[in-house]
Design a protein around this motif. Structure first.
Motif, short mmCIF file in Angstrom:
data_model
loop_
_atom_site.label_atom_id
_atom_site.label_comp_id
_atom_site.label_asym_id
_atom_site.label_seq_id
_atom_site.Cartn_x
_atom_site.Cartn_y
_atom_site.Cartn_z
N ASP A 145 0.74 -1.31 -0.02
CA ASP A 145 -0.09 -0.04 -0.06
C ASP A 145 0.84 1.32 0.02
O ASP A 145 2.11 1.35 0.65
N VAL A 146 0.32 2.33 -0.66
CA VAL A 146 0.97 3.69 -0.83
C VAL A 146 0.29 4.62 -0.19
O VAL A 146 -0.99 4.52 -0.42
N GLU A 147 0.68 5.35 0.91
CA GLU A 147 0.18 6.35 1.50
C GLU A 147 1.18 7.38 2.03
O GLU A 147 2.30 7.53 1.97
N GLY A 148 0.45 8.57 2.17
CA GLY A 148 1.24 9.80 2.75
C GLY A 148 0.55 10.62 4.00
O GLY A 148 -0.60 10.56 3.97
N TYR A 149 1.45 11.39 4.38
CA TYR A 149 0.92 12.22 5.28
C TYR A 149 1.47 13.76 5.15
O TYR A 149 2.77 14.06 4.70
N THR A 150 0.58 14.83 5.03
CA THR A 150 0.88 16.10 4.74
C THR A 150 0.55 16.92 5.73
O THR A 150 -0.47 16.92 6.46
N ASP A 151 1.12 18.15 5.87
CA ASP A 151 0.99 19.31 6.79
C ASP A 151 1.57 20.27 6.33
O ASP A 151 2.42 20.41 5.42
N ALA A 152 1.22 21.51 6.84
CA ALA A 152 1.84 22.76 6.57
C ALA A 152 1.80 23.74 7.88
O ALA A 152 1.07 23.62 8.61
N GLY A 172 4.36 0.30 1.51
CA GLY A 172 4.52 -1.10 2.04
C GLY A 172 4.65 -0.88 3.65
O GLY A 172 5.23 -1.91 4.34
N GLY A 173 4.34 -0.02 4.12
CA GLY A 173 4.42 0.54 5.58
C GLY A 173 5.88 0.94 5.89
O GLY A 173 6.07 1.27 7.38
N ASN A 174 6.51 1.24 5.04
CA ASN A 174 7.99 1.77 5.22
C ASN A 174 8.27 3.23 4.47
O ASN A 174 7.72 3.45 3.44
N LEU A 175 8.86 4.09 5.43
CA LEU A 175 9.20 5.46 5.00
C LEU A 175 10.03 5.34 3.75
O LEU A 175 11.16 4.99 3.81
N VAL A 176 9.64 6.04 2.75
CA VAL A 176 10.55 6.02 1.61
C VAL A 176 10.99 7.33 1.06
O VAL A 176 12.16 7.92 0.84
N LEU A 295 7.82 6.19 12.28
CA LEU A 295 8.45 6.27 11.17
C LEU A 295 9.45 5.17 10.69
O LEU A 295 9.88 5.14 9.60
N GLY A 296 9.81 4.44 11.55
CA GLY A 296 10.60 3.28 11.41
C GLY A 296 12.09 3.42 11.46
O GLY A 296 12.82 2.74 11.30
N LEU A 297 12.56 4.68 12.43
CA LEU A 297 13.62 4.90 12.94
C LEU A 297 14.20 4.00 13.91
O LEU A 297 13.35 3.86 15.18
N ARG A 298 15.19 3.26 13.64
CA ARG A 298 15.68 2.44 14.86
C ARG A 298 17.02 2.77 15.23
O ARG A 298 17.89 3.31 14.46
#
Length: 304
Positions: A145-152, A172-176, A295-298
């Motif tokens: 799945d492709v999804e995004g988050y947007t803000d300003a 696919g659930g991973n930040l790209v 965000l997937g940072l480890r």
């Protein structure tokens, strides 16, 4: 892969070095959990070069409610050192979206830097001292799945009151991909600023959709672009031309076209769960750390 290697070897001299482990300062680690990208050695070398290996660490890269700008009484700092350090930190942000907001701020003052601006750079280095090996983890979640988050941030610039658009995109659930970009014109309302940011997010999702289809697969359902502004979402869905949206007519028709084609959908998300806040402003330590985990940072080098 073997056929590709044979073809390339017929065109020019080459050899296979096996699985990628290190490339241009980016370290690649593989395990049953996924693929991990970091720049640990690059970060440690940068801290050593700047004399910050023994500095006192801090938990977040920038202070909340800062008013960094251009002031007549500011004390200038060394131009070459400032620009060189900003350039190296920008390269580090390829695997560290946690410093992306702070870098978007200090990079605006490359030609009018001051001691205050240099102080923010030192704060970023002190933050990096905590987890020099933090990076992005790419796991297999069983979907593409492709999804995004947007803000300003509306009128966030203290210099010219321009807003800044930010977005994160996931495959696919991973930040790209992620980006923070100042808007070219002054927005007259928060809804307008959010809508302009939404347009940039739509463009990024369309690019990812095209790229994935070139690889032989792509999203089979509308791509979700999460936004925390109900007014901007209402403008996207409403085909009626309002006076307040005439000045952004091109953006409005572009977004509405993709919405009608069921390529994009705009689910509302509460500000409490808006991941892009870490790119929009300096947030509290609790919000910052919670967002980085999502965000997937480890930090795989942490002692167990």
């Amino acid at each position: 892969m073997q056929n590709l290697q044979k073809y390339l070897a017929s065109e020019f001299e080459m050899k296979s070095l096996g699985d990628l482990k290190y490339f241009l300062g980016i370290e690649v680690a593989r395990s049953k959990h996924g693929i991990f990208l970091s720049q640990r050695k690059y970060t440690l070398d940068l801290l050593a070069e700047t004399g910050m290996l023994d500095c006192k660490p801090i938990d977040i890269p920038s202070e909340q409610n800062h008013k960094l700008g251009l002031y007549p009484d500011q004390v200038p700092t060394d131009k070459e050192r400032y620009q060189r350090l900003v350039g190296k930190l920008i390269y580090l942000s390829h695997t560290r979206p946690d410093i992306a907001y702070a870098m978007s701020v200090v990079s605006q003052f490359m030609h009018s830097r001051s001691e205050d601006h240099m102080g923010v750079l030192m704060c970023i280095l002190r933050y990096l001292k905590v987890t020099p090996g933090k990076g992005l983890m790419f796991c297999k979640y069983g979907h593409t799945d492709v999804e995004g988050y947007t803000d300003a941030d509306w009128a966030g610039s203290v210099i010219n009151k321009h807003s800044t658009s930010r977005y994160f995109t996931f495959v696919g659930g991973n930040l790209v991909t992620w980006r923070s970009k100042k808007q070219k014109v002054v927005s007259r309302s928060s809804a307008e600023a959010e809508y302009r940011g939404m347009t940039q997010g739509v463009c990024e999702l369309l690019w990812l959709r095209r790229l994935l289809r070139n690889f032989g697969f792509g999203p089979q359902k509308p791509m979700d672009l999460y936004c925390d502004n109900k007014a901007a979402i209402a403008i996207a869905h409403n085909p009626v031309q309002h006076d307040r949206t005439k000045h952004m007519e091109v953006n409005r028709h572009f977004v509405k076209e993709k919405l009608d084609a069921k390529i994009i959908s705009f689910p509302f998300i509460s500000s409490e769960y808006q991941l892009v806040d870490v790119l929009t402003k300096a947030v509290s330590t609790t919000v910052f750390l919670n967002s980085l985990d999502k965000l997937g940072l480890r930090y795989i080098f942490a002692p167990t």
